[in-house]
Design an enzyme around this catalytic site. Structure first.
Site, PDB file in Angstrom:
ATOM      1  N   GLY A   9      81.582 -22.338  56.755  1.00  0.00           N
ATOM      2  CA  GLY A   9      81.136 -22.673  58.134  1.00  0.00           C
ATOM      3  C   GLY A   9      79.774 -24.153  57.649  1.00  0.00           C
ATOM      4  CG  MET A  13      72.944 -24.085  62.557  1.00  0.00           C
ATOM      5  SD  MET A  13      71.083 -24.692  62.387  1.00  0.00           S
ATOM      6  CE  MET A  13      70.594 -23.229  61.868  1.00  0.00           C
ATOM      7  CE  LYS A  75      82.020 -21.685  70.104  1.00  0.00           C
ATOM      8  NZ  LYS A  75      80.970 -22.028  70.440  1.00  0.00           N
ATOM      9  CG  ASN A 102      71.075 -17.900  66.554  1.00  0.00           C
ATOM     10  OD1 ASN A 102      70.343 -16.944  66.381  1.00  0.00           O
ATOM     11  ND2 ASN A 102      70.952 -18.804  67.154  1.00  0.00           N
ATOM     12  CB  SER A 128      63.438 -19.409  63.462  1.00  0.00           C
ATOM     13  OG  SER A 128      63.468 -20.318  65.265  1.00  0.00           O
ATOM     14  N   GLY A 129      64.600 -22.813  63.470  1.00  0.00           N
ATOM     15  CA  GLY A 129      64.339 -23.868  62.881  1.00  0.00           C
ATOM     16  C   GLY A 129      65.376 -25.022  63.482  1.00  0.00           C
ATOM     17  N   GLY A 130      67.087 -24.754  64.400  1.00  0.00           N
ATOM     18  CA  GLY A 130      67.262 -25.373  63.774  1.00  0.00           C
ATOM     19  C   GLY A 130      67.933 -25.965  62.941  1.00  0.00           C
ATOM     20  CG  HIS A 185      61.641 -16.811  66.885  1.00  0.00           C
ATOM     21  ND1 HIS A 185      62.708 -17.301  67.355  1.00  0.00           N
ATOM     22  CD2 HIS A 185      60.491 -17.307  66.258  1.00  0.00           C
ATOM     23  CE1 HIS A 185      61.826 -18.679  66.949  1.00  0.00           C
ATOM     24  NE2 HIS A 185      61.134 -18.705  66.299  1.00  0.00           N
ATOM     25  CG  ASN A 186      65.352 -17.065  69.842  1.00  0.00           C
ATOM     26  OD1 ASN A 186      64.806 -17.271  68.734  1.00  0.00           O
ATOM     27  ND2 ASN A 186      67.233 -17.680  69.619  1.00  0.00           N
ATOM     28  NE  ARG A 287      64.925 -21.011  79.385  1.00  0.00           N
ATOM     29  CZ  ARG A 287      64.707 -21.367  77.939  1.00  0.00           C
ATOM     30  NH1 ARG A 287      65.976 -21.436  77.793  1.00  0.00           N
ATOM     31  NH2 ARG A 287      63.907 -21.561  77.613  1.00  0.00           N
TER      32      ARG A 287
HETATM   33  P1  NDP Z   1      78.674 -24.005  65.732  1.00  0.00           P
HETATM   34  O1  NDP Z   1      78.253 -23.003  66.534  1.00  0.00           O
HETATM   35  O2  NDP Z   1      79.771 -24.896  66.435  1.00  0.00           O
HETATM   36  O3  NDP Z   1      79.435 -23.700  64.910  1.00  0.00           O
HETATM   37  C1  NDP Z   1      81.040 -23.797  64.762  1.00  0.00           C
HETATM   38  C2  NDP Z   1      81.921 -24.114  62.820  1.00  0.00           C
HETATM   39  O4  NDP Z   1      81.831 -22.405  63.086  1.00  0.00           O
HETATM   40  C3  NDP Z   1      82.433 -24.327  62.347  1.00  0.00           C
HETATM   41  O5  NDP Z   1      82.364 -24.489  60.937  1.00  0.00           O
HETATM   42  C4  NDP Z   1      84.164 -23.872  62.741  1.00  0.00           C
HETATM   43  O6  NDP Z   1      84.913 -23.939  61.754  1.00  0.00           O
HETATM   44  C5  NDP Z   1      83.137 -22.247  63.012  1.00  0.00           C
HETATM   45  N1  NDP Z   1      84.054 -20.986  63.309  1.00  0.00           N
HETATM   46  C6  NDP Z   1      84.223 -21.191  64.964  1.00  0.00           C
HETATM   47  N2  NDP Z   1      85.295 -20.467  65.223  1.00  0.00           N
HETATM   48  C7  NDP Z   1      86.360 -19.942  63.649  1.00  0.00           C
HETATM   49  C8  NDP Z   1      86.559 -19.097  63.062  1.00  0.00           C
HETATM   50  N3  NDP Z   1      87.036 -18.544  64.165  1.00  0.00           N
HETATM   51  N4  NDP Z   1      86.892 -19.203  62.241  1.00  0.00           N
HETATM   52  C9  NDP Z   1      86.217 -19.222  60.830  1.00  0.00           C
HETATM   53  N5  NDP Z   1      85.582 -20.824  61.452  1.00  0.00           N
HETATM   54  C10 NDP Z   1      85.135 -20.429  62.803  1.00  0.00           C
HETATM   55  O7  NDP Z   1      77.995 -24.187  64.321  1.00  0.00           O
HETATM   56  P2  NDP Z   1      76.377 -24.532  64.610  1.00  0.00           P
HETATM   57  O8  NDP Z   1      76.054 -24.990  63.298  1.00  0.00           O
HETATM   58  O9  NDP Z   1      75.824 -25.110  65.497  1.00  0.00           O
HETATM   59  O10 NDP Z   1      76.010 -22.555  64.496  1.00  0.00           O
HETATM   60  C11 NDP Z   1      77.039 -21.695  63.356  1.00  0.00           C
HETATM   61  C12 NDP Z   1      75.831 -20.468  63.709  1.00  0.00           C
HETATM   62  O11 NDP Z   1      74.314 -20.618  63.192  1.00  0.00           O
HETATM   63  C13 NDP Z   1      75.792 -20.165  64.912  1.00  0.00           C
HETATM   64  O12 NDP Z   1      76.021 -19.078  65.081  1.00  0.00           O
HETATM   65  C14 NDP Z   1      74.959 -20.581  66.095  1.00  0.00           C
HETATM   66  O13 NDP Z   1      74.475 -19.598  67.129  1.00  0.00           O
HETATM   67  C15 NDP Z   1      73.285 -20.496  65.188  1.00  0.00           C
HETATM   68  N6  NDP Z   1      72.830 -21.673  65.312  1.00  0.00           N
HETATM   69  C16 NDP Z   1      71.531 -21.549  64.834  1.00  0.00           C
HETATM   70  C17 NDP Z   1      70.397 -21.849  65.226  1.00  0.00           C
HETATM   71  C18 NDP Z   1      69.298 -22.089  64.960  1.00  0.00           C
HETATM   72  O14 NDP Z   1      68.213 -22.707  65.012  1.00  0.00           O
HETATM   73  N7  NDP Z   1      68.951 -20.922  64.069  1.00  0.00           N
HETATM   74  C19 NDP Z   1      70.593 -23.309  66.229  1.00  0.00           C
HETATM   75  C20 NDP Z   1      72.004 -23.729  66.077  1.00  0.00           C
HETATM   76  C21 NDP Z   1      72.759 -22.291  65.864  1.00  0.00           C
HETATM   77  P3  NDP Z   1      85.864 -25.255  61.874  1.00  0.00           P
HETATM   78  O15 NDP Z   1      85.126 -26.640  61.812  1.00  0.00           O
HETATM   79  O16 NDP Z   1      86.727 -24.981  61.618  1.00  0.00           O
HETATM   80  O17 NDP Z   1      85.979 -25.516  63.635  1.00  0.00           O
END
Ligand code: NDP
Length: 481
Positions: A9, A13, A75, A102, A128-130, A185-186, A287
């Site tokens: 993934g 992130m 995701k 998440n 956490s931390g984006g 935390h969130n 919100r």
């Molecule tokens: P996204 O949440 O936008 O997810 C996209 C990624 O998930 C891509 O790599 C995509 O692959 C993959 N994906 C989605 N569905 C599938 C599937 N069915 N099988 C395999 N791969 C899949 O990515 P982010 O980097 O923004 O976030 C990743 C995680 O981190 C999420 O759970 C999010 O909630 C969390 N997060 C945490 C943050 C934080 O501050 N802690 C901030 C942002 C996110 P493909 O490229 O093939 O589409």
């Protein structure tokens, strides 16, 4: 040579987390469902460290040393389940699967059971931390089997944020504990943001101050007890000017706050546990209120204010009042959040160390703040502290601001300025410290219409009044007397 850790993934992130491991000298296997993302990571950042690319999940799994450590950063929800299903047949006994997305903690509990059936370890890990945190050092909240932490912990601690040389990562507890504390935390983050927004509104409407002036006030506040990432970025946002119009940036933004759901999960869980987290709940509802477009339109037309003008004679004193009220409300919101962690920990046998939570939130994450040191110290003084507010440091800190807090909440009510989080936090403070609550009347009402019984202040047992008969008191098993 096999990789020490794998990340599947590679959106923003996962890519940054993989780079973070590589920057710390680890050999990192990388994989993404869509090959292009893997290729672009290797093309853009391949020279930053030791990456092992792969074009299939099989190849990715084979490129890892055993027991394998595989971080899933996709995701959250169906994406995570899909990857887990694909991984299971490829893994071997003892391998560790880490979900760093998440996830909602009940999903983590379910996934851990599933993986345990296959003799695999599952670590639900809050991060956490984006994107910046993922790259430079996040706050990391790993749950799951304690033995997984033995092999995983040192690596995670290394790539986490550090404050005073102490890593912002520690083992949280079994199964869903890590994702649970990330959720809280969130939730706390929602409350903190809402409180800051209310303070901004109070300063604006009370003083007639513009965004730039309020930015200066927040900048000053960031040098004291309130010092935190959120106060710091608030000052930056308020000082920013819109390129297109030359107006203060904040003034051109539509006033409807969105959410991705972790605040809602926190409140839902608090309702289940019966823990009053009024600060987080008000922040979540605020919100929702902001996004209630037709209702706001109808109300704007129909509802009179009948409010008084807020006459502020001493501007500096008013600013200090808002600061004290903000700090007190913030302590309440955190106290409530830590109460929720304690309740969930008891309910699930997670054995969460609340002082350690405050410690790992000091860096890397959105709620990072100087004030978290005080929370850690409070739980060091008394690990079983029943109420954070009742710790002597916080009792004094909040007590010093109490008169100011009351002035602000009362003044806002008179002037028609909505302060849901400030005012509900004060109501919580007065409620939790009350010698006696009107809950007695609620119990009487419940007994009247539903024979739900009540307990007495002067006797043991459950009692009921025969309201529709002779109104005599009865008690279970014996005549009352
Ligand atoms: P996204 O949440 O936008 O997810 C996209 C990624 O998930 C891509 O790599 C995509 O692959 C993959 N994906 C989605 N569905 C599938 C599937 N069915 N099988 C395999 N791969 C899949 O990515 P982010 O980097 O923004 O976030 C990743 C995680 O981190 C999420 O759970 C999010 O909630 C969390 N997060 C945490 C943050 C934080 O501050 N802690 C901030 C942002 C996110 P493909 O490229 O093939 O589409």
């Amino acid at each position: 040579e096999l990789a020490q850790i794998g990340v599947t993934g590679l959106a923003v992130m996962g890519r940054n987390l993989a780079r973070n491991f590589a920057h710390h000298g680890y050999r990192v296997a990388v994989h993404n469902r869509t090959q292009a993302r893997t290729d672009s990571l290797l093309a853009d950042h391949g020279d930053e460290g030791d990456f092992v690319g792969s074009s299939s999940l099989e190849e990715f799994v084979q490129s890892l040393e055993r027991p394998r450590r595989i971080i899933i950063m996709v995701k959250a929800g169906a994406g995570t389940d899909a990857v887990i299903e694909e991984l299971i047949p490829l893994l071997e006994s003892g391998d560790i699967v880490i979900d760093a997305g998440n996830a909602h903690f009940p999903d983590t509990v379910r996934r851990e059971k599933l993986l345990a059936e296959h003799d695999l370890h599952f670590v639900g890990m809050g991060v956490s931390g984006g994107e910046e945190g993922a790259l430079k050092g996040p706050s990391i909240m790993p749950g799951g089997p304690a033995e997984s932490y033995e092999s995983l912990g040192p690596m995670l601690e290394e790539i986490s944020a550090h404050v005073d040389g102490v890593p912002c990562c520690t083992y949280i507890g079994p199964d869903g504990a890590g994702h649970f504390v990330k959720m809280v935390h969130n939730g706390i983050e929602y409350a903190d943001m809402q409180l800051i927004a209310e303070a901004y509104d109070l300063l604006g409407r009370g003083l007639g101050a513009d965004a730039a002036e309020i930015a200066g006030i927040f900048r000053t506040w960031n040098e004291g007890d309130l010092e935190s990432f959120l106060i710091e970025i608030t000052a930056e946002v308020l000082a920013h000017t819109d390129d297109r119009t030359g107006k203060p940036f904040v003034d051109i933004i539509l006033d409807q706050a969105e959410q991705k759901g972790t605040g809602r999960w926190t409140v839902q869980n608090a309702l289940d546990l019966g823990v009053p987290i009024t600060g987080i709940a008000e922040a979540t509802f605020a919100r929702a209120l902001s996004g209630s477009v037709p209702q706001r339109e109808a109300a704007r037309e129909a509802l009179p204010a009948d409010a008084e003008e807020w006459v502020i004679e001493d501007r500096d004193a008013f600013i200090e009042d808002v600061r004290l009220a903000l700090y007190a409300s913030k302590v309440v919101a955190y106290s409530q959040g830590f109460d929720q962690i304690a309740a969930a920990s008891r309910e699930n046998d997670w054995n969460i160390d609340r002082g350690a939570m405050a410690r790992i939130w000091r860096g890397g994450c959105i709620i990072r703040a100087r004030f978290l040191n005080r929370i850690t110290e409070a739980y060091e003084r008394d690990p079983e502290l029943p109420l954070l507010l009742a710790d002597p440091y916080f009792t004094e800190a909040v007590g010093n601001g109490l008169a100011a807090w009351r002035r602000i909440v009362a003044g806002a009510a008179r002037a028609g300025v909505p302060t849901p989080a400030f005012s509900s936090s004060l109501a919580y403070y007065d409620g939790i410290r009350a010698q006696r609550l009107p809950a007695a009347l609620i119990q009487a009402q419940r007994d009247f219409f539903g024979a739900h019984t009540y307990r007495r202040v002067d006797d043991e047992g459950a009692f009921h009044v025969e309201w529709s008969l002779d109104r005599s008191e009865t008690s279970e098993g014996r005549p009352a007397g």
